[in-house]
Design an enzyme around this catalytic site. Structure first.
Site, PDB file in Angstrom:
ATOM      1  CG  ASN A   8      -0.276  -1.189   6.338  1.00 60.10           C
ATOM      2  OD1 ASN A   8      -0.912  -2.221   6.084  1.00 60.10           O
ATOM      3  ND2 ASN A   8      -0.541  -0.028   5.763  1.00 60.10           N
ATOM      4  CE  LYS A  10       1.199   0.164   2.531  1.00 56.58           C
ATOM      5  NZ  LYS A  10       1.454   1.336   1.730  1.00 56.58           N
ATOM      6  CG  HIS A  93      -3.396   3.352   4.717  1.00 56.70           C
ATOM      7  ND1 HIS A  93      -3.156   3.512   3.380  1.00 56.70           N
ATOM      8  CD2 HIS A  93      -2.195   3.164   5.303  1.00 56.70           C
ATOM      9  CE1 HIS A  93      -1.850   3.421   3.166  1.00 56.70           C
ATOM     10  NE2 HIS A  93      -1.243   3.208   4.319  1.00 56.70           N
ATOM     11  CD  GLU A  95      -1.753   2.036   0.261  1.00 52.41           C
ATOM     12  OE1 GLU A  95      -2.064   0.982   0.847  1.00 52.41           O
ATOM     13  OE2 GLU A  95      -0.579   2.433   0.165  1.00 52.41           O
ATOM     14  CD  GLU A 162       1.012   5.892   6.916  1.00 50.83           C
ATOM     15  OE1 GLU A 162       1.962   5.131   7.098  1.00 50.83           O
ATOM     16  OE2 GLU A 162      -0.027   5.550   6.331  1.00 50.83           O
ATOM     17  N   GLY A 168       5.139   4.607  -0.108  1.00 47.37           N
ATOM     18  CA  GLY A 168       5.522   3.659  -1.161  1.00 47.37           C
ATOM     19  C   GLY A 168       6.286   4.297  -2.309  1.00 47.37           C
ATOM     20  CB  SER A 204       9.401   6.076   1.911  1.00 54.09           C
ATOM     21  OG  SER A 204       8.581   5.934   0.754  1.00 54.09           O
TER      22      SER A 204
HETATM   23  P1  PGA Z   1       5.479   2.502   2.954  1.00 55.44           P
HETATM   24  O1  PGA Z   1       3.960   2.450   3.457  1.00 55.44           O
HETATM   25  O2  PGA Z   1       6.355   2.310   4.192  1.00 55.44           O
HETATM   26  O3  PGA Z   1       5.604   1.343   2.014  1.00 55.44           O
HETATM   27  O4  PGA Z   1       5.689   3.821   2.343  1.00 55.44           O
HETATM   28  C1  PGA Z   1       3.564   3.043   4.668  1.00 55.44           C
HETATM   29  C2  PGA Z   1       2.070   2.920   4.858  1.00 55.44           C
HETATM   30  O5  PGA Z   1       1.344   3.005   3.860  1.00 55.44           O
HETATM   31  O6  PGA Z   1       1.588   2.730   5.969  1.00 55.44           O
END
Ligand code: PGA
Length: 246
Positions: A8, A10, A93, A95, A162, A168, A204
């Site tokens: 992903n 983003k 997601h 976010e 997640e 992140g 992460s």
């Molecule tokens: P990250 O993001 O691996 O940077 O923690 C995962 C995601 O948001 O799908």
């Protein structure tokens, strides 16, 4: 079941970077038993369509709007995603839930619109740290999965667990937390008529922790953010998934 490692991106990536990424992946990058997918920003879908399919990598989008077409300035429809070569679409997601304010009702509508066009949704679910600390993780996940109630269980679906606090942040969930939570999610999915639904872990994931995370029972792949931006770290995670599947 084939494991899925999905990247992903983003809101990252311009054309030159995407082309370099594809070149660095080399030929036939996906090992046996592992499916690879990439979710770049909308602007890179068309340019990546041919290059990724030539390498056996599936394409996906990070979001979609639920209307088929019309006066919805700035939105992208499911049909547009199919036209751009997408098989997958990420829905729910954290976010989008937390920054854009998407509700479970909106996500349910997007799920139906995606299915109606032949997309496979990757439905993201996960709890905030406060919810985990208050012992509410399972209740939150149950509520987020409840949008599947009454849906046709024959329609394709992948779920991604997640934990919001792991996205992140560099704070990956422990293997015990992942195993326990995936067991609950699989139990809940079975209750909803989807006993064989693939469940990914995200938050992460990096080359150093990918193998132990993907060896946890009930983890059938990874949704990778930051570590999917570079071809070498993405490939290391793919190789770790292959080892965990062996
Ligand atoms: P990250 O993001 O691996 O940077 O923690 C995962 C995601 O948001 O799908």
């Amino acid at each position: 079941m084939r494991r899925l490692v999905a990247g992903n991106w983003k809101m990252n990536g311009i054309l030159a970077e995407a082309m370099q990424f594809v070149e660095e992946l080399g030929d036939n990058p996906a090992p046996e038993h592992v499916e690879m997918a990439l979710m770049p920003p909308f602007t890179l879908l068309h340019p990546l369509k041919e290059a990724l399919s030539a390498k056996g990598i599936a394409l996906g989008a990070q979001n979609v709007y639920f209307e088929p077409k019309g006066a919805f300035t700035g939105s992208i429809s499911p049909l547009m995603l199919r036209d751009a070569g997408c098989h997958y679409v990420i829905l729910g997601h954290s976010e989008r839930r937390n920054i854009i304010g998407e509700t479970d009702d909106v996500i349910r509508t997007k799920l139906q619109a995606s299915w109606a066009t032949g997309l496979e949704p990757i439905l993201c679910i996960g709890e905030h740290l406060k919810e985990r600390e208050a012992g509410k993780t399972n209740a939150v996940l149950k509520r987020q999965l409840a949008i599947l109630e009454g849906t046709d269980s024959g329609l394709p679906l992948t779920v991604a667990y997640e934990p919001v606090w792991a996205i992140g942040t560099g704070h990956t969930a422990t293997t015990d937390q992942v195993t326990e939570t995936h067991a609950f999610i699989h139990e809940e999915l079975a209750r909803l008529g989807r006993p064989h639904c693939r469940v990914l872990y995200g938050g992460s994931v990096n080359p150093g922790n990918a193998e132990s995370l993907m060896a946890c029972p009930g983890v059938e792949g990874a949704l990778v953010g930051g570590a999917s931006l570079k071809a070498d770290s993405f490939m290391e995670i793919v190789q770790a998934a292959a080892r965990a599947a062996a």
